[in-house]
Motif scaffolding. Sequence first.
Motif, PDB file in Angstrom:
ATOM      1  N   VAL A  25       0.836  -1.189   0.000  1.00 43.35           N
ATOM      2  CA  VAL A  25       0.000   0.000   0.000  1.00 43.35           C
ATOM      3  C   VAL A  25       0.875   1.245   0.000  1.00 43.35           C
ATOM      4  CG1 VAL A  25      -1.659   1.335   1.368  1.00 43.35           C
ATOM      5  CG2 VAL A  25      -1.982  -1.109   1.066  1.00 43.35           C
ATOM      6  N   HIS A  26       1.956   1.192   0.778  1.00 39.04           N
ATOM      7  CA  HIS A  26       2.893   2.324   0.815  1.00 39.04           C
ATOM      8  C   HIS A  26       3.470   2.594  -0.575  1.00 39.04           C
ATOM      9  CE1 HIS A  26       5.966   5.060   2.197  1.00 39.04           C
ATOM     10  NE2 HIS A  26       6.896   4.287   1.642  1.00 39.04           N
ATOM     11  N   TRP A  27       3.899   1.538  -1.232  1.00 37.16           N
ATOM     12  CA  TRP A  27       4.468   1.711  -2.579  1.00 37.16           C
ATOM     13  C   TRP A  27       3.406   2.157  -3.577  1.00 37.16           C
ATOM     14  CZ3 TRP A  27       9.230   2.616  -3.250  1.00 37.16           C
ATOM     15  CH2 TRP A  27      10.184   2.098  -2.377  1.00 37.16           C
ATOM     16  N   LEU A  28       2.181   1.668  -3.393  1.00 34.46           N
ATOM     17  CA  LEU A  28       1.086   2.083  -4.254  1.00 34.46           C
ATOM     18  C   LEU A  28       0.839   3.589  -4.113  1.00 34.46           C
ATOM     19  CD1 LEU A  28      -1.199   1.354  -6.212  1.00 34.46           C
ATOM     20  CD2 LEU A  28      -2.641   0.905  -4.219  1.00 34.46           C
ATOM     21  N   ARG A  29       0.848   4.090  -2.885  1.00 34.46           N
ATOM     22  CA  ARG A  29       0.665   5.530  -2.659  1.00 34.46           C
ATOM     23  C   ARG A  29       1.784   6.332  -3.318  1.00 34.46           C
ATOM     24  NH1 ARG A  29      -0.721   5.084   3.677  1.00 34.46           N
ATOM     25  NH2 ARG A  29      -2.837   4.307   3.448  1.00 34.46           N
ATOM     26  N   LEU A  30       3.010   5.861  -3.179  1.00 32.65           N
ATOM     27  CA  LEU A  30       4.132   6.546  -3.824  1.00 32.65           C
ATOM     28  C   LEU A  30       3.979   6.541  -5.354  1.00 32.65           C
ATOM     29  CD1 LEU A  30       7.234   5.444  -1.745  1.00 32.65           C
ATOM     30  CD2 LEU A  30       6.272   7.731  -1.938  1.00 32.65           C
ATOM     31  N   GLY A  31       3.528   5.427  -5.892  1.00 39.25           N
ATOM     32  CA  GLY A  31       3.324   5.319  -7.340  1.00 39.25           C
ATOM     33  C   GLY A  31       2.252   6.272  -7.835  1.00 39.25           C
ATOM     34  N   ILE A  32       1.161   6.359  -7.091  1.00 36.13           N
ATOM     35  CA  ILE A  32       0.075   7.279  -7.461  1.00 36.13           C
ATOM     36  C   ILE A  32       0.568   8.724  -7.384  1.00 36.13           C
ATOM     37  CG2 ILE A  32      -2.155   8.205  -6.725  1.00 36.13           C
ATOM     38  CD1 ILE A  32      -2.921   5.299  -5.952  1.00 36.13           C
ATOM     39  N   ALA A  33       1.299   9.057  -6.333  1.00 32.37           N
ATOM     40  CA  ALA A  33       1.825  10.419  -6.187  1.00 32.37           C
ATOM     41  C   ALA A  33       2.780  10.751  -7.329  1.00 32.37           C
ATOM     42  CB  ALA A  33       2.520  10.577  -4.841  1.00 32.37           C
ATOM     43  N   ALA A  34       3.656   9.817  -7.678  1.00 32.89           N
ATOM     44  CA  ALA A  34       4.604  10.054  -8.777  1.00 32.89           C
ATOM     45  C   ALA A  34       3.861  10.203 -10.107  1.00 32.89           C
ATOM     46  CB  ALA A  34       5.611   8.912  -8.851  1.00 32.89           C
ATOM     47  N   GLY A  35       2.856   9.349 -10.330  1.00 33.82           N
ATOM     48  CA  GLY A  35       2.070   9.441 -11.568  1.00 33.82           C
ATOM     49  C   GLY A  35       1.321  10.761 -11.662  1.00 33.82           C
ATOM     50  N   ALA A  36       0.719  11.194 -10.560  1.00 30.06           N
ATOM     51  CA  ALA A  36      -0.006  12.468 -10.552  1.00 30.06           C
ATOM     52  C   ALA A  36       0.944  13.631 -10.804  1.00 30.06           C
ATOM     53  CB  ALA A  36      -0.737  12.653  -9.221  1.00 30.06           C
ATOM     54  N   THR A  37       2.139  13.565 -10.225  1.00 29.78           N
ATOM     55  CA  THR A  37       3.133  14.617 -10.445  1.00 29.78           C
ATOM     56  C   THR A  37       3.538  14.666 -11.914  1.00 29.78           C
ATOM     57  OG1 THR A  37       3.934  14.365  -8.184  1.00 29.78           O
ATOM     58  CG2 THR A  37       5.405  15.456  -9.745  1.00 29.78           C
ATOM     59  N   ALA A  38       3.731  13.516 -12.517  1.00 27.62           N
ATOM     60  CA  ALA A  38       4.105  13.463 -13.935  1.00 27.62           C
ATOM     61  C   ALA A  38       2.996  14.036 -14.811  1.00 27.62           C
ATOM     62  CB  ALA A  38       4.420  12.020 -14.344  1.00 27.62           C
ATOM     63  N   ILE A  39       1.762  13.689 -14.506  1.00 24.37           N
ATOM     64  CA  ILE A  39       0.631  14.209 -15.289  1.00 24.37           C
ATOM     65  C   ILE A  39       0.540  15.722 -15.146  1.00 24.37           C
ATOM     66  CG2 ILE A  39      -1.894  14.264 -15.419  1.00 24.37           C
ATOM     67  CD1 ILE A  39      -1.807  11.222 -14.791  1.00 24.37           C
ATOM     68  N   LEU A  40       0.681  16.232 -13.934  1.00 26.90           N
ATOM     69  CA  LEU A  40       0.647  17.681 -13.718  1.00 26.90           C
ATOM     70  C   LEU A  40       1.772  18.374 -14.468  1.00 26.90           C
ATOM     71  CD1 LEU A  40      -0.295  17.952  -9.950  1.00 26.90           C
ATOM     72  CD2 LEU A  40      -1.686  18.612 -11.916  1.00 26.90           C
ATOM     73  N   ALA A  41       2.949  17.763 -14.499  1.00 28.94           N
ATOM     74  CA  ALA A  41       4.079  18.353 -15.223  1.00 28.94           C
ATOM     75  C   ALA A  41       3.774  18.433 -16.712  1.00 28.94           C
ATOM     76  CB  ALA A  41       5.350  17.547 -14.969  1.00 28.94           C
ATOM     77  N   VAL A  42       3.202  17.364 -17.279  1.00 30.25           N
ATOM     78  CA  VAL A  42       2.854  17.362 -18.702  1.00 30.25           C
ATOM     79  C   VAL A  42       1.796  18.426 -18.993  1.00 30.25           C
ATOM     80  CG1 VAL A  42       1.756  16.003 -20.539  1.00 30.25           C
ATOM     81  CG2 VAL A  42       3.531  14.972 -19.103  1.00 30.25           C
ATOM     82  N   VAL A  43       0.773  18.507 -18.159  1.00 32.98           N
ATOM     83  CA  VAL A  43      -0.284  19.502 -18.338  1.00 32.98           C
ATOM     84  C   VAL A  43       0.301  20.912 -18.263  1.00 32.98           C
ATOM     85  CG1 VAL A  43      -2.359  20.489 -17.279  1.00 32.98           C
ATOM     86  CG2 VAL A  43      -2.171  18.024 -17.588  1.00 32.98           C
TER      87      VAL A  43
END
Length: 186
Positions: A25-43
């Motif tokens: 679950v901890h790694w899943l949260r980190l993955g979601i946070a990293a993915g959201a950061t990447a999407i925000l950067a692209v946007v």
Amino acid sequence: MTDQSTNVAGQPEVVESPSVATGGVHWLRLGIAAGATAILAVVAIVGYSSVIEGLSAQSGPTATSELQLGTCLAESDVGLTQYTVIDCAFEHPQQVVADIDLSRASGTYSSTEALVSYVEEVCNRFIEYGLFIRADVREEQYDVFAVWVPTIEDVANGVDRGLCGVRSLDGSPLTEDLHQPVPGVQ
């Protein structure tokens, strides 16, 4: 895996040891946070690029020879050697909508006044025939005129274009882009 221990009241209690499931679950949260950061950067990058592309290639004080079609001008005067280019979303008295190729007309005119008359007449035809301006721009509301015409000496020295602008007939400021590119014409 579970461990047994006693609490403060002396009662036995079950304490769960960290497991792969809770670590996942901890790694899943980190993955979601990293993915959201990447999407925000692209946007952010795409949004910034869109804003930059939407702005005029130049803004601020600009030599008349460097004005581009569609640029909105802060000054209401004509015949200046420099204009202040502003965003068309802001109030502006005039906008450059067309240029006239004078390279073929240089030997035809013996005076600057004759060249000015020629450019004025061509600019007037653009509104009459609906060229270089939006279809809703009408002669009853707007004037297409010569913003800048070079002298005969300028034309002889290689200056080969006059500029047409659009403005409202009643002198009220423009608040939008009235330029309409003609397909195949730059």
